[in-house]
Scaffold this motif. Structure first.
Motif, short mmCIF file in Angstrom:
data_model
loop_
_atom_site.label_atom_id
_atom_site.label_comp_id
_atom_site.label_asym_id
_atom_site.label_seq_id
_atom_site.Cartn_x
_atom_site.Cartn_y
_atom_site.Cartn_z
N ILE A 74 0.87 -1.18 0.00
CA ILE A 74 0.00 0.00 0.00
C ILE A 74 0.90 1.23 0.00
N ILE A 75 0.72 2.08 -0.99
CA ILE A 75 1.48 3.33 -1.10
C ILE A 75 0.46 4.47 -1.05
N LEU A 88 3.99 4.42 -12.11
CA LEU A 88 3.86 3.56 -10.94
C LEU A 88 3.14 2.26 -11.30
N ARG A 89 2.12 2.34 -12.14
CA ARG A 89 1.42 1.13 -12.56
C ARG A 89 2.36 0.20 -13.34
N ASP A 90 3.13 0.79 -14.26
CA ASP A 90 4.01 -0.01 -15.12
C ASP A 90 5.15 -0.63 -14.33
N ASP A 92 -9.17 3.63 -9.61
CA ASP A 92 -9.06 3.10 -10.97
C ASP A 92 -10.28 2.26 -11.35
N GLU A 93 -10.69 1.40 -10.42
CA GLU A 93 -11.80 0.50 -10.70
C GLU A 93 -13.15 1.14 -10.40
N ILE A 114 -4.04 6.66 -3.07
CA ILE A 114 -3.75 5.37 -2.42
C ILE A 114 -3.55 4.36 -3.54
N TYR A 115 -2.33 3.83 -3.67
CA TYR A 115 -2.01 2.80 -4.66
C TYR A 115 -1.86 1.47 -3.92
N VAL A 116 -2.34 0.41 -4.53
CA VAL A 116 -2.27 -0.90 -3.87
C VAL A 116 -1.78 -1.98 -4.84
N ARG A 117 -1.17 -3.01 -4.25
CA ARG A 117 -0.80 -4.22 -4.99
C ARG A 117 -1.14 -5.41 -4.10
N GLY A 118 -1.82 -6.38 -4.69
CA GLY A 118 -2.20 -7.55 -3.92
C GLY A 118 -3.51 -7.39 -3.17
N PHE A 119 -4.25 -6.33 -3.48
CA PHE A 119 -5.53 -6.08 -2.84
C PHE A 119 -6.61 -5.84 -3.90
N LYS A 120 -7.83 -6.18 -3.55
CA LYS A 120 -9.00 -5.78 -4.31
C LYS A 120 -9.64 -4.61 -3.58
#
Length: 270
Positions: A169-170, A185-187, A196-197, A236-242
């Motif tokens: 989480i950033i 950041l996405r790339d 985004d969603e 708020i950027y996330v990876r590994g989360f929905k």
């Protein structure tokens, strides 16, 4: 596992007009997030002038806590970590993380681009029931060239400390009003911004556009100035989360506490 998170630039705990102390009200407002993890920017670790001026009891109440702001906000319910960035004669301020989960370790990365604008990235690893979660509290500079260099430093920091597959989480104040950093950041990191969603700061708007089948432009939410948000500064950027939910908190309460509006999101571990 679900985690409710928030990010908030608290403007050092004083109002933008007349520098009125807002620390007590901010503690109550942060409690309204009902968040396990709170990313804070412009947190006063020490301010001797305000402590001297507002720390004495007035009508039975102190308007400036004796404790550092991050410890005061954390109280007994959260752990706290603080990364000192800007240092001056009467004190210092920086980024902070409040976490209902134990903070396994932390490190503050100095990404200052010049002596007159001290910035940092606070990295904390949380020990959650579902494993480690990497949290990065960010406050980037006011100038685009500096923000680009600081974003590269952020990318290198995440790549070096959060192996692929580990949740990240950033969050914070990116000062990226033209939204030039999100694609990088996405790339580079494989992260997703929480709106985004869900649409450009509006869950309803995202649902309507989805039903109509129209293509939407992916943009963060408007958070600044808090009284009438026009600029998209906080993320708020996330990876590994929905992302289950995400919203910007508006209204008279938030308009008087800081110049930024907070973002609150509910995340589900993928």
């Amino acid at each position: 596992m679900k985690i409710r998170v928030a990010t908030y630039n608290i403007h050092k705990g004083v109002s933008t007009i007349r520098a009125t102390p807002r620390v007590l009200a901010l503690k109550k407002a942060i409690g309204l997030f009902d968040a396990e993890v709170v990313f804070l920017q412009e947190v006063q670790g020490k301010h001797d002038k305000y402590t001297s001026k507002f720390g004495d009891e007035t009508r039975g109440q102190r308007h400036w806590p004796q404790a550092a702001q991050h410890d005061y906000f954390a109280g007994e319910s959260h752990h706290a970590a603080y990364g000192m960035n800007a240092i001056y004669d009467h004190g210092h301020h920086g980024n902070a993380l409040l976490s209902a989960f134990p903070i396994g370790n932390m490190h503050n990365h100095d990404v200052s681009d010049h002596a007159y604008e001290q910035r940092g990235i606070l990295h904390c690893m949380l020990d959650t029931p579902s494993g480690s979660v990497h949290c990065f509290v960010v406050h980037l500079g006011l100038f685009e060239a500096g923000r680009t260099r600081q974003t590269e430093a952020l990318i290198n920091c995440v790549l070096a400390s959060a192996p692929a597959g580990e949740p990240v989480i950033i969050a914070g104040d990116f000062n990226d009003w033209r939204n030039t950093l999100s694609a990088t950041l996405r790339d580079k990191l494989g992260v997703t911004e929480v709106f985004d969603e869900l649409g450009s700061g509006s869950m309803l708007g995202g649902m309507v556009r989805g039903l109509m089948g129209t293509k939407r432009k992916v943009t963060p939410a408007r958070t600044f100035p808090a009284a009438l948000p026009c600029f998209r500064l906080d993320r708020i950027y996330v990876r590994g989360f929905k992302v289950d939910t995400a919203e910007v908190l508006h209204g008279p309460l938030w308009a008087k506490l800081s110049d930024h509006a907070p973002i609150v999101a509910t995340l589900k571990l993928a």
